[in-house]
Design an enzyme around this catalytic site. Structure first.
Site, PDB file in Angstrom:
ATOM      1  N   SER A 127     185.787   1.324  72.110  1.00  0.00           N
ATOM      2  CA  SER A 127     184.731   1.161  73.115  1.00  0.00           C
ATOM      3  C   SER A 127     184.614  -0.306  73.478  1.00  0.00           C
ATOM      4  O   SER A 127     184.931  -1.191  72.673  1.00  0.00           O
ATOM      5  CB  SER A 127     183.393   1.656  72.552  1.00  0.00           C
ATOM      6  OG  SER A 127     182.318   1.279  73.389  1.00  0.00           O
ATOM      7  N   TYR A 140     177.000   2.622  66.169  1.00  0.00           N
ATOM      8  CA  TYR A 140     178.174   2.992  66.964  1.00  0.00           C
ATOM      9  C   TYR A 140     179.178   1.854  66.999  1.00  0.00           C
ATOM     10  O   TYR A 140     180.385   2.051  66.773  1.00  0.00           O
ATOM     11  CB  TYR A 140     177.725   3.355  68.381  1.00  0.00           C
ATOM     12  CG  TYR A 140     178.834   3.808  69.294  1.00  0.00           C
ATOM     13  CD1 TYR A 140     179.447   5.037  69.115  1.00  0.00           C
ATOM     14  CD2 TYR A 140     179.255   3.012  70.357  1.00  0.00           C
ATOM     15  CE1 TYR A 140     180.466   5.463  69.955  1.00  0.00           C
ATOM     16  CE2 TYR A 140     180.265   3.427  71.203  1.00  0.00           C
ATOM     17  CZ  TYR A 140     180.864   4.654  70.999  1.00  0.00           C
ATOM     18  OH  TYR A 140     181.872   5.069  71.837  1.00  0.00           O
TER      19      TYR A 140
END
Length: 249
Positions: A127, A140
């Site tokens: 990401s 995350y």
């Protein structure tokens, strides 16, 4: 004809990557926790296989069913949006089980075959949170940063055998179910302890108000490029916002 196995292929980047590789003439093994008809087009070059990356028996069964592959794309992942103080440790472990340990488990499953054959590519989808300072993403980001470090070291181990490992770093995509899945349908107010609420609201507003976003096709095309890259590049930002973050580092 080459074969790619893609995890988390039922939606989002995984589904788009499946369609992209299929369009380029590849065989695609599309894995998902719950295979169902209609998610992907019918084709003799697309096989659906059940795979839950958090279950060792499922990983073993899936890769035995898949047979030899040329490329593994670790796309399966779960999101998490909240402040860390308000995140139960059970949720932290759940995120790491899929995003980090699941990637390691599927990678370990393909390495003997890749090493013995002297070729193969592992692409781990992380990401753009790893590229900048992103609020509301502590858990995350930690899970994805772990995969970045894992991949960087893994690439060095595999290089003597002609096997490659790379990461693709997608930017923010509004057409996936990231936000809804990250909150399990709850509002941000329900997830964030009251003292953090004003700050969290402002942070989310800045995020949704940014001027550049990533399309699912950006990620699929970048995965394809990473698989075929021969320059030794390790990390591939995907989408204009991710590219901008990478260039700013």
């Amino acid at each position: 004809m080459k074969t790619v196995l893609i995890t988390g292929a039922s939606s989002g980047y995984g589904r788009e990557s499946t369609l992209h590789f299929h369009a380029q003439g590849w065989n695609v093994i599309a894995t998902m926790r719950t295979p169902r008809a209609g998610v992907l087009p019918e084709s003799d070059r697309i096989r659906l296989i059940r795979l839950d990356v958090t279950e060792p028996a499922s990983v073993t069964a899936a890769f035995e069913a898949a047979g030899p592959i040329d490329v593994l794309v670790n796309n399966a992942g779960i999101p998490s949006i909240s402040v860390f103080e308000g995140t139960p440790m059970a949720r932290v472990r759940e995120v790491f089980e899929t995003n980090t340990f699941g990637v390691m488990a599927t990678t370990q499953a393909v390495l003997p075959g890749f090493r013995e054959r002297g070729s193969g590519v592992v692409v781990n989808v992380t990401s753009s949170v790893v590229l900048g300072h992103m609020p509301l993403s502590a858990v995350y980001k930690a899970s994805k940063m772990a995969v970045e470090g894992f991949t960087a070291s893994l690439a060095l181990e595999l290089a003597p055998f002609g096997v490659q490992a790379k990461t693709v770093e997608p930017g923010a995509c509004l057409t996936t179910n990231f936000a809804a899945n990250a909150t399990n349908g709850a509002s941000l107010d329900e997830l964030v302890p009251a003292p953090y609420a004003p700050w969290a609201k402002e942070a989310m507003g800045s995020f949704t108000g940014q001027d550049l976003f990533t399309e699912e096709s950006d990620v699929a095309e970048t995965v394809w490029r990473a698989v075929h890259d021969t320059t030794g590049q390790l990390r591939f930002p995907a989408g204009p916002d991710a590219v901008r973050l990478a260039q700013a580092k």
